[in-house]
Design a protein around this motif. Structure first.
Motif, PDB file in Angstrom:
ATOM      1  N   GLN A 178      -4.254   1.232   6.920  1.00 51.62           N
ATOM      2  CA  GLN A 178      -5.814   0.612   7.308  1.00 51.62           C
ATOM      3  C   GLN A 178      -6.420   0.713   8.775  1.00 51.62           C
ATOM      4  O   GLN A 178      -7.553   0.798   9.001  1.00 51.62           O
ATOM      5  CB  GLN A 178      -5.863  -0.802   6.738  1.00 51.62           C
ATOM      6  N   SER A 232      -3.004   8.849   3.075  1.00 54.10           N
ATOM      7  CA  SER A 232      -4.552   9.129   2.595  1.00 54.10           C
ATOM      8  C   SER A 232      -5.410   8.184   3.629  1.00 54.10           C
ATOM      9  O   SER A 232      -5.004   7.025   4.061  1.00 54.10           O
ATOM     10  CB  SER A 232      -4.781   8.328   1.352  1.00 54.10           C
ATOM     11  N   CYS A 268      -3.590  12.800  -6.792  1.00 54.32           N
ATOM     12  CA  CYS A 268      -3.408  13.162  -5.311  1.00 54.32           C
ATOM     13  C   CYS A 268      -2.466  14.390  -5.180  1.00 54.32           C
ATOM     14  O   CYS A 268      -2.744  14.823  -3.917  1.00 54.32           O
ATOM     15  CB  CYS A 268      -3.054  12.122  -4.291  1.00 54.32           C
ATOM     16  N   ARG A 285       0.757  -1.179   0.126  1.00 57.71           N
ATOM     17  CA  ARG A 285       0.086   0.182  -0.169  1.00 57.71           C
ATOM     18  C   ARG A 285       0.727   1.241   0.033  1.00 57.71           C
ATOM     19  O   ARG A 285       0.421   2.318   0.604  1.00 57.71           O
ATOM     20  CB  ARG A 285      -0.944   0.040   1.377  1.00 57.71           C
ATOM     21  N   ARG A 321      -1.315   4.169   2.259  1.00 62.61           N
ATOM     22  CA  ARG A 321      -2.623   3.930   2.344  1.00 62.61           C
ATOM     23  C   ARG A 321      -2.720   2.913   3.515  1.00 62.61           C
ATOM     24  O   ARG A 321      -3.254   1.940   3.417  1.00 62.61           O
ATOM     25  CB  ARG A 321      -3.256   3.239   1.141  1.00 62.61           C
TER      26      ARG A 321
END
Lengths: 535, 535
Positions: A121, A163, A102, A91, A119
């Motif tokens: 989680q 993000s 982005c 990620r 990214r």
């Protein structure tokens, strides 16, 4: 039901743009992993995980347009990428096409040159990432739905983009109290659907709902369309989980309506635009879903009549008044021209949208009908239409909600989001039309009249320094003279950080800078944003 | 109108205590200079400018009862008194009798030994006083109405008492928006009268309204009786003027509903109990005065039925539900015994007070009557009475509001103010009755059920260390296990500062201490309060 008031002209209630409804219907369900962002209709370019720039004109790099110097942060090395890969395997995005989306804000006014998008989680992953960045002195740009208006969500230089898009899980929902606890990357519209199925609504709603993340909403203290009724996020957000600059996890994710144990730390992070910590989870109080919603869309002959209509509505609708929005005739012209929406009432200098939300349909429509009779009979309103069924309600709302989109199709947009004493709200628009003359394509005013919040927008064929100089600092000085706010709900981000002084005294600015230094001594969190550089 | 529901027993609606109504009627009008404090009824000893202790038993000095060490602040010298006299001529009080009243909290549990009381009239005077104290390292105890429940408003040792009592002017009121700007020492009830005359209400209301100051309300983030409807002060307070520890005046006294320019500094001071700065003026949004207010007082056979009645009210009353309070049978017994108030309904294990506030009397009483029929018919409620005229509404409210007073007449009171998941709200009361047995005179539970806020009170003939040991930390640990808050609305003050850790993690406590160090590096503002001493 669409109840049409004098004169009858329901045939004009046409909605010519087939695409507009997507904002309301698309988007993955809550809990589903999302890699793209919905709400494409009015987001020509956002962080989708693939490039969308083909055919669009190139956006200038931010430091080429604005005078800003890179601060002495480290640059991302191969070792850093390897470390990130160990924390969030698979990620770590370095593909230039994916990064492109982005790096550019959705208004296509700013472009950073970040080389890596992360990214995570979980908050634990965010913590490990920040611990690494803090140690390595790497700057970090937190990014939610990238729908911000002031350049707060894209890097200015080569900041690491973090993000929240994959942090999109609902953690819990209490179906008696209506308290929702979820990760920061949940999309507002998806949360809206989730709680509506359980007979509640989100306490906030805004045009960007199809893309914006709840964490970003909280980080910018978003206002929006339900503010009049349900108030500020400062009251409805009950708890937050935040990762601090050094990776420490601050867990204030309680679900209590009242908690006076020590200082209310979550307030520090609400509205601080990611500069003091990264919000990773939110606990928020959702109001019960109103059993009856009515919307009236009215034409008014002048701004004085708009104000009097507002007073009448406040007095007669009381607790069921849930929105009072206004727009001028140029706004209507733009949504017609660019989005092919049709004006459902007679052409008028001003339009207002009145919404009621209540628990008993009969009572509510009786109240609203009484109001409408009164404002029509007294000449405050020249024409109006009223809707109760959901589809028609949404059609009327679209006229107001899609102004932003219409403006972005009109050319380069200079955007101002101002709080003013309500009686002076429209004076600045009139003043600017005279001041700018033909240099501007359109000068429009619309917004949340019930909250004293004007969205003032000026469009031009392209960005023009001359127009900018005519607008700024004039608009800010005018606002300061009225003791208004130069940013009512959009925040300061990159574009407005230097105008903070128009609304806050030097003592306050200094204290803000001290808070920043306390919470983020290396200044790695969303640098170049919110606060002016220290002298 | 008092609409009495089955069975009829209006003859029992008697109010035997002639004094109780004073809370609602007495007190100087806003703007008038005040030297005393109204609301005497339930304030056996407060800062009145004259001694009231004759006949009352002596209150122990705080350091004799609690383990606390004086910090190395300076002591007030003759030179200091002369300096204060130059700043506020004639308003430096050193008379021991007058000081006595301000040294003791109204629960008569704590006593400081301050030698000087200062009564500034302006923020400029507060600034000069603090500048002097900061330079001289003199500790300062800000004091409003001295109605706090946790010993936050009286000195622990010899702190200089800085009273807001003479800062009691309304600065402005906007009769369209309802925004009130006033000095911090305005008494809540007087403000209430002031805005009611202009067709608005204050967004908060509490039993101590006759004495408490708006500045103190904001400093403690008071909740109270209207929280359910109008939400937290964090949403309704629009601006503050605060004097910082070194005398700097921080002016954030805006009157805007929305303002996202930088960090929202006022939030730091809301609920910080005078430990980060002294609030000198407040800008607050007042809701329109409801055109119709109904109150129902109901008897319920069990706590389960109380909860179901609440769900029914939420669902059927929606936006007009403005309060949902509950009390147990022991509370009713105490208000009867000590205040001679009469129970207007059949004796029941629990009582609830439901208030609606709306814009149309007919609609509202129709809704409430429907609710009452439903809860009576389904057995959730065994008896009830309903009132719409103001005097009767106040009579019913008095049953709930005057519990605190009744408790204080019952003996020494151990007070707990807890947020819990609503379904567990009463379990702790039952548990404690068993645990304490005959050692307690009464164990009672009442409070703001709609907010998940329990007031748990235990009375005894006198303070007893044994009882305290049986209660603490048991009550706090029990609360922490339910992820509740050990102080829902009263704050931590002196008495509860060491239990902060039951509701907040160490990371949060550390950050609070860092904020304190940033804003008040010498620690002169309300020392020994809110935060535990640093290890």
């Amino acid at each position: 039901m669409v109840l049409h008031l004098v004169p009858r002209c329901s045939a004009r209630l046409l909605w010519a743009s087939p695409g507009w409804r997507r904002t309301y219907t698309q988007g993955a369900s809550v809990g589903q992993k999302r890699l793209g962002c919905p709400g494409d209709t009015y987001r020509p370019l956002a962080c989708r995980g693939h490039s969308s720039v083909s055919g669009s004109p190139e956006v200038m790099l931010t430091p080429e347009r604005y005078p800003v110097q890179r601060l002495p942060f480290s640059t991302v090395s191969e070792e850093d990428l390897a470390a990130f890969e160990r924390i969030i395997p698979g990620r770590v995005i370095t593909d230039p096409e994916q990064l492109e989306a982005c790096n550019v804000d959705w208004l296509r006014a700013l472009r950073g040159c970040s080389k890596v998008l992360l990214r995570p989680q979980t908050s634990e992953e965010v913590s490990q990432i920040l611990r690494h960045c803090h140690k390595r002195n790497l700057a970090v740009n937190p990014q939610g739905g990238n729908t911000g208006m002031v350049g707060g969500s894209v890097p200015v230089f080569d900041e690491v983009i973090l993000s929240t898009a994959l942090m999109n899980q609902v953690i819990s929902f209490h179906d008696v109290s209506g308290i929702l606890v979820c990760q920061a990357g949940c999309v507002l519209e998806e949360l809206s659907h989730y709680v509506q199925e359980r007979d509640f609504i989100m306490p906030l709603d805004l045009g960007a709902k199809g893309s914006c993340h709840i964490g970003g909403n909280v980080a910018t203290n978003a206002g929006g369309l339900r503010f009049l009724r349900y108030g500020s996020l400062r009251g409805t957000v009950l708890g937050l989980e935040v990762v601090l600059a050094d990776g420490t996890i601050l867990n204030c994710l309680t679900s209590l309506r009242k908690d006076n144990t020590g200082y209310d730390l979550k307030q520090l992070f609400i509205g601080s635009e990611g500069t003091l910590g990264i919000i990773t989870a939110v606990s928020i109080l959702c109001p019960p879903r109103p059993k009856a919603v009515n919307v009236a869309f009215l034409g008014c002959p002048g701004f004085t009549e708009v104000l009097q209509t507002f007073s009448t509505c406040k007095g007669m609708l009381g607790e069921i008044l849930s929105a009072f929005e206004f727009m001028d005739s140029e706004c209507m012209q733009l949504v017609g021209q660019h989005l092919h929406l049709t004006n459902p009432v007679q052409e008028s200098p001003f339009y207002v949208l009145v919404e009621t939300s209540g628990s008993r349909a009969g009572h509510d429509s009786e109240k609203l009908t009484n109001v409408l009779e009164k404002v029509l009979n007294s000449g405050l309103v020249s024409d109006g239409t009223m809707a109760t069924d959901q589809r028609k309600v949404q059609m009327l709302w679209a006229l107001r909600e899609r102004i932003t989109e219409a403006l972005s199709r009109d050319g380069y947009v200079f955007k101002y989001d101002i709080s003013l004493p309500v009686e002076r709200l429209y004076d600045l628009v009139i003043d600017l039309r005279t001041r700018l003359g033909p240099r501007a394509k359109h000068v429009v005013g619309y917004g949340h009249l019930g909250d004293g919040n004007l969205h003032l927008n000026v469009t031009a064929e392209a960005f023009s320094q001359e127009l900018l100089t005519a607008l700024e600092p004039y608009v800010y000085a005018w606002t300061a003279e009225q003791r208004g706010s130069v940013s009512a709900e959009h925040g300061l981000g990159f574009k407005k950080k230097n105008v903070l002084g128009y609304s806050k005294p030097p003592v306050a600015v200094k204290l803000m800078q001290q808070l920043k230094a306390l919470l983020d001594p290396k200044g790695i969190l969303n640098p170049y944003k919110t606060l002016p550089a220290q002298a």
